[in-house]
Design an enzyme around this catalytic site. Structure first.
Site, PDB file in Angstrom:
ATOM      1  N   GLY A 233      76.447  65.572  75.010  1.00 45.21           N
ATOM      2  CA  GLY A 233      75.762  64.232  74.631  1.00 45.21           C
ATOM      3  C   GLY A 233      76.858  63.581  73.547  1.00 45.21           C
ATOM      4  O   GLY A 233      78.442  64.888  73.500  1.00 45.21           O
ATOM      5  N   CYS A 234      77.783  62.797  73.479  1.00 42.55           N
ATOM      6  CA  CYS A 234      79.089  61.920  72.635  1.00 42.55           C
ATOM      7  C   CYS A 234      79.036  62.495  71.808  1.00 42.55           C
ATOM      8  O   CYS A 234      80.163  62.473  70.926  1.00 42.55           O
ATOM      9  CB  CYS A 234      78.811  60.766  72.963  1.00 42.55           C
TER      10      CYS A 234
END
EC number: 1.2.1.38
Length: 342
Positions: A148-149
Protein backbone atom coordinates in the site's frame (compact mmCIF):
# COMPACT_ATOMS: atom_id res chain seq x y z
CA UNK A 1 14.55 -7.42 -28.10
CA UNK A 2 13.82 -6.57 -24.48
CA UNK A 3 11.25 -8.06 -22.12
CA UNK A 4 7.54 -8.14 -22.97
CA UNK A 5 5.01 -7.00 -20.40
CA UNK A 6 1.23 -6.67 -20.14
CA UNK A 7 -0.56 -4.17 -17.92
CA UNK A 8 -3.97 -5.23 -16.60
CA UNK A 9 -6.14 -2.36 -15.44
CA UNK A 10 -4.31 0.16 -17.58
CA UNK A 11 -7.11 2.74 -17.51
CA UNK A 12 -6.56 3.57 -13.83
CA UNK A 13 -4.03 5.99 -12.38
CA UNK A 14 -1.46 3.32 -11.51
CA UNK A 15 -1.82 1.72 -14.95
CA UNK A 16 -1.23 5.05 -16.67
CA UNK A 17 1.73 5.73 -14.39
CA UNK A 18 3.26 2.38 -15.35
CA UNK A 19 2.93 3.28 -19.02
CA UNK A 20 4.58 6.65 -18.40
CA UNK A 21 7.51 5.05 -16.58
CA UNK A 22 8.00 2.22 -19.07
CA UNK A 23 8.12 4.81 -21.88
CA UNK A 24 11.61 5.65 -20.61
CA UNK A 25 12.71 2.05 -20.06
CA UNK A 26 15.33 0.72 -22.50
CA UNK A 27 14.56 -2.98 -22.01
CA UNK A 28 10.79 -3.37 -21.60
CA UNK A 29 8.11 -3.48 -24.29
CA UNK A 30 4.39 -3.09 -23.58
CA UNK A 31 2.62 -5.73 -25.67
CA UNK A 32 -0.84 -5.67 -24.07
CA UNK A 33 -3.12 -3.33 -22.15
CA UNK A 34 -6.44 -4.24 -20.58
CA UNK A 35 -9.41 -2.24 -19.36
CA UNK A 36 -13.06 -3.04 -18.77
CA UNK A 37 -15.15 0.12 -19.24
CA UNK A 38 -12.56 1.62 -21.60
CA UNK A 39 -12.04 -1.51 -23.70
CA UNK A 40 -11.87 -0.74 -27.42
CA UNK A 41 -10.34 2.69 -26.88
CA UNK A 42 -6.83 3.90 -27.49
CA UNK A 43 -4.69 4.68 -24.44
CA UNK A 44 -4.02 8.15 -25.83
CA UNK A 45 -7.75 8.89 -25.87
CA UNK A 46 -8.18 7.80 -22.25
CA UNK A 47 -4.99 9.58 -21.15
CA UNK A 48 -4.10 12.34 -23.61
CA UNK A 49 -0.71 12.89 -21.97
CA UNK A 50 0.28 9.48 -23.44
CA UNK A 51 -0.95 10.36 -26.92
CA UNK A 52 2.56 10.45 -28.39
CA UNK A 53 3.22 6.77 -27.57
CA UNK A 54 2.61 3.86 -29.91
CA UNK A 55 0.63 1.60 -27.59
CA UNK A 56 -1.63 -1.43 -27.98
CA UNK A 57 -5.37 -0.80 -27.93
CA UNK A 58 -7.15 -1.32 -24.63
CA UNK A 59 -8.99 -4.65 -24.62
CA UNK A 60 -10.74 -6.89 -22.11
CA UNK A 61 -8.52 -9.38 -20.29
CA UNK A 62 -9.94 -12.43 -22.06
CA UNK A 63 -8.87 -10.92 -25.41
CA UNK A 64 -5.20 -10.80 -24.42
CA UNK A 65 -2.57 -13.36 -25.32
CA UNK A 66 0.12 -14.14 -22.76
CA UNK A 67 2.31 -16.05 -25.17
CA UNK A 68 5.86 -14.67 -25.12
CA UNK A 69 4.96 -12.41 -22.18
CA UNK A 70 7.64 -12.22 -19.48
CA UNK A 71 5.76 -10.31 -16.81
CA UNK A 72 2.28 -9.00 -16.03
CA UNK A 73 1.55 -5.89 -14.00
CA UNK A 74 -1.85 -6.39 -12.37
CA UNK A 75 -3.38 -3.01 -11.49
CA UNK A 76 -6.86 -4.34 -10.77
CA UNK A 77 -9.02 -3.79 -7.67
CA UNK A 78 -8.53 -6.08 -4.68
CA UNK A 79 -10.54 -9.31 -4.82
CA UNK A 80 -10.47 -9.10 -8.62
CA UNK A 81 -6.75 -9.78 -8.86
CA UNK A 82 -6.89 -13.18 -7.18
CA UNK A 83 -8.89 -14.97 -9.85
CA UNK A 84 -7.12 -13.21 -12.72
CA UNK A 85 -3.62 -14.02 -11.48
CA UNK A 86 -4.56 -17.62 -10.70
CA UNK A 87 -5.57 -18.08 -14.35
CA UNK A 88 -2.28 -16.76 -15.78
CA UNK A 89 0.31 -19.21 -17.17
CA UNK A 90 2.77 -20.41 -14.54
CA UNK A 91 5.70 -19.20 -16.61
CA UNK A 92 4.57 -15.57 -16.42
CA UNK A 93 5.92 -13.48 -13.56
CA UNK A 94 3.46 -11.12 -11.86
CA UNK A 95 3.67 -7.84 -9.96
CA UNK A 96 0.30 -7.24 -8.31
CA UNK A 97 -0.50 -3.65 -7.33
CA UNK A 98 -3.68 -4.54 -5.43
CA UNK A 99 -3.98 -5.55 -1.78
CA UNK A 100 -4.72 -9.20 -2.55
CA UNK A 101 -1.35 -10.72 -1.67
CA UNK A 102 0.14 -8.25 0.82
CA UNK A 103 -0.96 -10.13 3.92
CA UNK A 104 0.56 -13.53 4.65
CA UNK A 105 -2.19 -14.70 6.98
CA UNK A 106 -5.52 -15.71 5.38
CA UNK A 107 -7.41 -14.82 8.54
CA UNK A 108 -5.89 -11.33 8.55
CA UNK A 109 -6.93 -10.83 4.93
CA UNK A 110 -10.50 -11.81 5.79
CA UNK A 111 -10.49 -9.56 8.86
CA UNK A 112 -9.37 -6.46 6.96
CA UNK A 113 -10.98 -7.02 3.56
CA UNK A 114 -14.19 -8.75 4.59
CA UNK A 115 -14.04 -11.87 2.42
CA UNK A 116 -12.09 -15.13 2.30
CA UNK A 117 -8.99 -15.28 0.13
CA UNK A 118 -9.68 -17.01 -3.15
CA UNK A 119 -6.10 -18.03 -3.96
CA UNK A 120 -4.40 -19.10 -0.72
CA UNK A 121 -1.85 -21.18 -2.63
CA UNK A 122 -0.59 -18.03 -4.34
CA UNK A 123 -0.82 -16.04 -1.13
CA UNK A 124 1.73 -18.43 0.38
CA UNK A 125 4.33 -17.82 -2.37
CA UNK A 126 3.84 -14.08 -2.78
CA UNK A 127 6.77 -11.86 -1.75
CA UNK A 128 6.02 -8.53 -0.10
CA UNK A 129 7.08 -5.82 -2.51
CA UNK A 130 8.88 -3.26 -0.34
CA UNK A 131 11.92 -3.36 -2.59
CA UNK A 132 14.58 -1.95 -0.28
CA UNK A 133 13.88 -4.60 2.36
CA UNK A 134 12.94 -7.67 0.28
CA UNK A 135 15.28 -7.21 -2.69
CA UNK A 136 16.80 -10.70 -2.73
CA UNK A 137 13.45 -12.49 -2.36
CA UNK A 138 11.86 -10.29 -5.02
CA UNK A 139 14.58 -11.14 -7.53
CA UNK A 140 13.68 -14.85 -7.23
CA UNK A 141 9.90 -14.45 -7.01
CA UNK A 142 7.17 -15.44 -9.43
CA UNK A 143 4.58 -13.23 -7.68
CA UNK A 144 5.31 -9.95 -5.91
CA UNK A 145 2.67 -8.10 -3.90
CA UNK A 146 3.03 -4.36 -4.17
CA UNK A 147 2.64 -2.53 -0.87
CA UNK A 148 0.00 0.00 0.00
CA UNK A 149 1.27 3.52 -0.71
CA UNK A 150 0.56 4.63 2.87
CA UNK A 151 2.17 1.48 4.19
CA UNK A 152 5.32 2.05 2.14
CA UNK A 153 5.68 5.63 3.36
CA UNK A 154 5.33 4.69 7.00
CA UNK A 155 7.74 1.79 6.66
CA UNK A 156 10.48 3.85 5.05
CA UNK A 157 10.19 6.20 8.02
CA UNK A 158 10.01 3.62 10.81
CA UNK A 159 11.15 0.15 9.78
CA UNK A 160 14.93 0.73 10.15
CA UNK A 161 14.37 2.43 13.51
CA UNK A 162 12.35 -0.50 14.87
CA UNK A 163 14.98 -2.96 13.61
CA UNK A 164 17.81 -0.96 15.23
CA UNK A 165 15.96 -0.51 18.52
CA UNK A 166 16.45 3.26 18.56
CA UNK A 167 12.78 4.16 19.15
CA UNK A 168 10.14 3.05 21.60
CA UNK A 169 7.62 0.58 20.23
CA UNK A 170 4.54 1.43 22.27
CA UNK A 171 3.98 5.10 21.50
CA UNK A 172 4.46 5.47 17.72
CA UNK A 173 2.07 7.91 16.05
CA UNK A 174 1.81 8.30 12.26
CA UNK A 175 -0.03 11.36 10.97
CA UNK A 176 -0.32 11.21 7.19
CA UNK A 177 -1.47 13.61 4.47
CA UNK A 178 -2.47 11.85 1.23
CA UNK A 179 -3.11 13.28 -2.24
CA UNK A 180 -6.41 12.70 -4.01
CA UNK A 181 -5.05 10.28 -6.63
CA UNK A 182 -4.57 7.78 -3.80
CA UNK A 183 -8.35 7.28 -3.83
CA UNK A 184 -8.29 6.02 -7.43
CA UNK A 185 -9.97 7.26 -10.59
CA UNK A 186 -13.53 6.10 -9.96
CA UNK A 187 -16.16 8.83 -9.59
CA UNK A 188 -16.86 9.51 -5.91
CA UNK A 189 -18.97 12.29 -4.43
CA UNK A 190 -16.46 13.19 -1.72
CA UNK A 191 -13.79 13.73 -4.38
CA UNK A 192 -15.74 16.36 -6.30
CA UNK A 193 -13.83 19.64 -6.47
CA UNK A 194 -16.48 21.52 -4.49
CA UNK A 195 -16.37 18.94 -1.69
CA UNK A 196 -12.61 18.38 -1.52
CA UNK A 197 -10.87 21.67 -2.29
CA UNK A 198 -10.07 24.19 0.45
CA UNK A 199 -10.15 21.56 3.14
CA UNK A 200 -8.45 18.56 4.69
CA UNK A 201 -10.26 15.71 6.38
CA UNK A 202 -9.26 12.63 8.32
CA UNK A 203 -10.46 9.19 7.27
CA UNK A 204 -9.99 5.63 8.50
CA UNK A 205 -9.88 7.09 12.01
CA UNK A 206 -9.48 4.91 15.08
CA UNK A 207 -7.59 1.98 13.63
CA UNK A 208 -9.83 0.89 10.78
CA UNK A 209 -7.67 1.82 7.78
CA UNK A 210 -6.64 -1.32 5.91
CA UNK A 211 -2.99 -0.34 5.57
CA UNK A 212 -2.74 -0.83 9.32
CA UNK A 213 -2.71 -4.55 8.56
CA UNK A 214 0.59 -4.09 6.74
CA UNK A 215 2.05 -2.00 9.55
CA UNK A 216 1.01 -4.68 12.07
CA UNK A 217 2.46 -7.49 9.94
CA UNK A 218 5.75 -5.86 9.02
CA UNK A 219 6.61 -3.94 12.19
CA UNK A 220 5.80 -6.92 14.41
CA UNK A 221 7.97 -9.21 12.28
CA UNK A 222 10.90 -6.78 12.47
CA UNK A 223 10.53 -6.22 16.21
CA UNK A 224 9.98 -9.88 17.08
CA UNK A 225 6.92 -8.95 19.10
CA UNK A 226 3.55 -7.31 18.59
CA UNK A 227 3.76 -3.67 17.50
CA UNK A 228 0.65 -1.57 16.97
CA UNK A 229 1.00 2.03 15.85
CA UNK A 230 -1.54 4.85 15.93
CA UNK A 231 -2.23 5.90 12.35
CA UNK A 232 -4.54 8.55 10.95
CA UNK A 233 -4.48 9.46 7.25
CA UNK A 234 -5.90 12.76 5.98
CA UNK A 235 -7.16 13.40 2.46
CA UNK A 236 -5.61 16.64 1.24
CA UNK A 237 -6.47 18.71 -1.86
CA UNK A 238 -3.36 18.00 -3.93
CA UNK A 239 -3.11 15.46 -6.74
CA UNK A 240 -0.02 13.43 -5.94
CA UNK A 241 2.02 12.75 -2.86
CA UNK A 242 2.11 11.47 0.70
CA UNK A 243 3.62 13.23 3.69
CA UNK A 244 3.96 11.12 6.83
CA UNK A 245 4.79 12.85 10.11
CA UNK A 246 5.78 10.26 12.69
CA UNK A 247 6.09 11.02 16.40
CA UNK A 248 8.45 8.71 18.25
CA UNK A 249 10.43 8.39 21.47
CA UNK A 250 14.16 8.27 20.85
CA UNK A 251 17.28 10.34 20.25
CA UNK A 252 17.13 12.32 17.02
CA UNK A 253 20.85 11.95 16.31
CA UNK A 254 20.71 8.17 16.73
CA UNK A 255 17.64 8.02 14.50
CA UNK A 256 19.37 10.04 11.80
CA UNK A 257 22.51 7.90 12.01
CA UNK A 258 20.35 4.79 11.61
CA UNK A 259 18.80 6.21 8.45
CA UNK A 260 22.17 7.13 6.97
CA UNK A 261 23.51 3.65 7.66
CA UNK A 262 20.42 1.85 6.37
CA UNK A 263 19.92 3.86 3.21
CA UNK A 264 23.45 4.85 2.20
CA UNK A 265 23.42 2.59 -0.89
CA UNK A 266 19.73 2.92 -1.77
CA UNK A 267 19.31 4.77 -5.08
CA UNK A 268 15.81 6.10 -4.34
CA UNK A 269 15.98 7.04 -0.65
CA UNK A 270 17.33 10.48 0.22
CA UNK A 271 18.12 11.20 3.87
CA UNK A 272 18.12 14.94 4.51
CA UNK A 273 20.58 16.61 6.89
CA UNK A 274 19.37 16.41 10.47
CA UNK A 275 16.95 19.20 11.29
CA UNK A 276 15.65 19.50 7.71
CA UNK A 277 12.31 18.07 6.66
CA UNK A 278 10.88 17.06 3.27
CA UNK A 279 7.95 18.19 1.16
CA UNK A 280 5.79 16.34 -1.35
CA UNK A 281 6.58 19.05 -3.92
CA UNK A 282 10.21 17.87 -3.97
CA UNK A 283 9.41 14.28 -4.97
CA UNK A 284 6.50 14.84 -7.36
CA UNK A 285 6.53 12.52 -10.37
CA UNK A 286 9.65 10.71 -9.17
CA UNK A 287 10.61 7.40 -7.60
CA UNK A 288 12.36 9.08 -4.67
CA UNK A 289 11.47 9.08 -0.99
CA UNK A 290 12.85 11.90 1.14
CA UNK A 291 13.35 11.41 4.89
CA UNK A 292 13.93 14.03 7.56
CA UNK A 293 14.59 13.89 11.30
CA UNK A 294 13.98 16.74 13.75
CA UNK A 295 14.53 16.71 17.50
CA UNK A 296 11.41 17.65 19.44
CA UNK A 297 11.54 20.26 22.20
CA UNK A 298 10.51 17.51 24.60
CA UNK A 299 13.60 15.59 25.67
CA UNK A 300 13.73 12.06 24.32
CA UNK A 301 11.20 12.71 21.56
CA UNK A 302 11.77 13.09 17.83
CA UNK A 303 9.80 13.74 14.67
CA UNK A 304 10.45 11.70 11.54
CA UNK A 305 8.96 12.92 8.26
CA UNK A 306 8.76 10.99 4.99
CA UNK A 307 7.60 12.26 1.59
CA UNK A 308 7.00 10.33 -1.61
CA UNK A 309 4.78 10.33 -4.68
CA UNK A 310 1.99 7.82 -4.04
CA UNK A 311 1.64 6.91 -7.73
CA UNK A 312 5.36 6.47 -8.35
CA UNK A 313 7.45 5.40 -5.36
CA UNK A 314 4.29 4.36 -3.53
CA UNK A 315 2.91 2.18 -6.32
CA UNK A 316 3.87 2.04 -10.00
CA UNK A 317 7.50 3.06 -9.54
CA UNK A 318 7.85 0.44 -6.85
CA UNK A 319 6.22 -2.08 -9.21
CA UNK A 320 8.72 -1.30 -11.98
CA UNK A 321 11.62 -1.41 -9.52
CA UNK A 322 10.48 -4.91 -8.52
CA UNK A 323 9.97 -5.96 -12.14
CA UNK A 324 13.52 -4.94 -12.96
CA UNK A 325 14.79 -7.28 -10.24
CA UNK A 326 12.49 -10.11 -11.33
CA UNK A 327 13.58 -9.79 -14.96
CA UNK A 328 17.30 -9.47 -14.14
CA UNK A 329 17.42 -5.96 -15.58
CA UNK A 330 19.34 -2.97 -14.18
CA UNK A 331 17.57 -2.11 -10.95
CA UNK A 332 17.09 1.60 -11.63
CA UNK A 333 16.15 1.33 -15.32
CA UNK A 334 13.27 3.62 -16.24
CA UNK A 335 13.19 5.18 -12.79
CA UNK A 336 15.92 7.80 -12.55
CA UNK A 337 13.86 10.77 -13.79
CA UNK A 338 14.12 13.88 -11.63
CA UNK A 339 11.08 15.17 -9.74
CA UNK A 340 8.84 17.71 -11.47
CA UNK A 341 9.16 21.20 -9.96
CA UNK A 342 7.40 23.55 -9.52
Amino acid sequence: MGKNVVILGASGYTGAELVRLIAGHPDINIVGLSAERKAGQQMGDVFPHLRHMNLPQLVKIDELSFENVDLVFCALPHATSQAVIRALPDAVKVVDLSADFRLRDEAEYTKWYGLPHDAPDLQKIAVYGLTEFYRDDIAKARLVAGTGCNAATGQFALRPLIAAGVIGLDDIVIDMKVGVSGAGRALKENLLHAELSEGVHAYGVGGVHRHLAEFDQEFSAVAGRKVEVQFTPHLAPFNRGILATCYVSGDAAAIHETFVSQYVDEPFIEVLPIGEHPSVRHVRGSNFCHLGVVADRKEGRAIVIAALDNLTKGSSGQALHNANLMLSLPETAGLTMAPVFP
